[in-house]
Design an enzyme around this catalytic site. Structure first.
Site, short mmCIF file in Angstrom:
data_model
loop_
_atom_site.label_atom_id
_atom_site.label_comp_id
_atom_site.label_asym_id
_atom_site.label_seq_id
_atom_site.Cartn_x
_atom_site.Cartn_y
_atom_site.Cartn_z
CG HIS A 66 -0.46 0.22 2.53
ND1 HIS A 66 -0.28 1.48 3.07
CD2 HIS A 66 -0.10 -0.65 3.51
CE1 HIS A 66 0.17 1.38 4.31
NE2 HIS A 66 0.29 0.09 4.60
CG ASP A 178 2.43 1.17 8.13
OD1 ASP A 178 2.13 0.58 7.08
OD2 ASP A 178 1.64 1.30 9.09
CD GLU A 210 -2.99 -1.07 5.39
OE1 GLU A 210 -2.91 -2.07 6.11
OE2 GLU A 210 -2.69 0.08 5.79
CD GLU A 211 -1.84 2.90 7.49
OE1 GLU A 211 -2.57 2.51 8.41
OE2 GLU A 211 -0.64 2.61 7.41
CG ASP A 233 1.68 -3.20 5.58
OD1 ASP A 233 2.38 -2.19 5.79
OD2 ASP A 233 0.44 -3.20 5.67
CG HIS A 318 0.38 4.16 12.50
ND1 HIS A 318 -0.99 4.01 12.43
CD2 HIS A 318 0.87 3.37 11.51
CE1 HIS A 318 -1.30 3.16 11.46
NE2 HIS A 318 -0.17 2.76 10.89
#
Length: 353
Positions: A66, A178, A210-211, A233, A318
């Site tokens: 992604h 990520d 994706e998130e 990922d 994140h």
């Protein structure tokens, strides 16, 4: 390794959050086109590079990454020039205050802002945690009129503003590992396998959104309908306290993701991956996660698509600054190569039993 590090630097420097993946998409199209028999796009923005086998009855392997990173979308411009926003992906509130962000307009103009934080001098007692819904971004403007004159409107997107750094020989720090990890690996896999006569058709794809719910993954699965999918990922490392039993440790190899909230890795595919890793001296570690990946939607598409996550772990994902170990990336790339090179009719039959 130097080439891989440079790719990580270039890709983590781009700004692409959920629904706003165009910078990464354009980069990947440029990198993949010279080696592709065909480049395709889906209607949400996903990118597909296709290498066709000389075998007319070849099976198809899809490697999916992604493109989106966690970020925000601007929802309101306040009279004092501050910006309100909604999240695109998961953030903890305590990692946001006083951090710098990049605001990108529809036209591609970029502005630096900071999430406002009340100084300690004006806080008494035991302050409560600030909710994301209460936060604002300060870009230095003094009025709504000034913000709009800069070209910033509702719908502009926001991403963490961070510099890429190589901390040690093997450890890299940046935003968006990520999942720029996945974007790097599909780029290098496709180039390095370009002159190989594979017994399978190879499709590397870069998915969107994706998130915010694995949305591009469903489209990718339906568009390609592969016989096998490898999702690449980045997952959270949890090794900061030095516990030797930590779930996800930097430098211990690629992740064999056994289970998460969206998928259970089938035993026959797990054993194929582990056997190939051991036969080729590729370092790996078992991993479980409370989260999910694009694999959650892909493995349920069509009549069921055999799917595995070939991951690495990163500390502090994140947030503005995450850390990975390049040796884990190299292990993930090598096992992915070995899987792709070994795919034939028997391999696919074995993982479908």
């Amino acid at each position: 390794m130097k080439k891989s590090v440079q790719l990580f630097k270039e890709l983590t420097s781009l700004d692409s959050t959920s629904g706003f993946e165009q910078e990464v998409a354009n980069y990947l199209i440029e990198k993949l086109t010279p080696y592709a028999d065909e480049i395709k796009r889906d209607n949400l923005g996903g990118v597909y590079a296709i290498k066709k086998s000389k075998n007319p009855d070849a099976k198809t392997v899809m490697v999916a990454a992604h493109m989106d990173e966690v970020g925000f979308v601007i929802t309101k411009i306040l009279p004092n020039g501050f910006l309100k926003f909604e999240t695109l992906g998961g953030f903890r509130e305590d990692v946001l205050l006083s951090q710098k962000f990049t605001v990108t307009t529809f036209e591609g103009k970029k502005f630096t802002g900071v999430i406002a934080s009340i100084p300690k001098h004006f806080v008494s007692g035991n302050p409560q945690a600030v909710k994301i819904s209460e936060m604002t971004i300060d870009i230095g403007a003094s009025s709504e009129k000034e913000v709009r004159e800069l070209g910033i409107r509702e719908g502009a997107f926001v991403t963490p503003k961070t510099e890429f750094e190589q901390l040690t020989e093997h450890r890299l720090m940046a935003k968006a590992f990520d999942n720029r990890y996945g974007c790097v690996i599909i780029t290098e896999l496709f180039e390095e396998l370009a002159n190989e006569d594979l017994d399978c058709n190879l499709v590397v794809c870069a998915t969107v959104q994706e998130e915010v719910g694995l949305r591009g993954a469903t489209i990718a699965a339906n568009m390609i309908n592969p016989d096998l999918c490898l999702v690449v990922d980045c997952s959270p490392a949890n090794d900061m306290d030095g516990n030797k039993n930590a779930n996800g440790k930097l430098g211990e190899g690629f992740l064999v993701r056994l289970v998460d909230r969206t998928m259970v890795l089938r035993a026959n595919l797990r054993e194929k991956i582990v056997s190939l890793a051991e036969e080729n001296d590729i370092k790996y570690q078992y991993f479980t996660s409370p989260g999910g990946t694009d694999a959650g939607n892909i493995h349920q598409a069509q009549f069921g698509i055999p799917t595995a996550v070939i991951g690495i772990c990163g500390r502090y994902i994140h947030t503005h600054n995450s850390i990975i170990d390049i040796r884990d990336y190299l292990a993930a790339k090598e096992i992915s190569k070995q899987i792709i090179k070994n795919v034939d009719d028997k391999f696919i039959a074995d993982i479908r039993l």
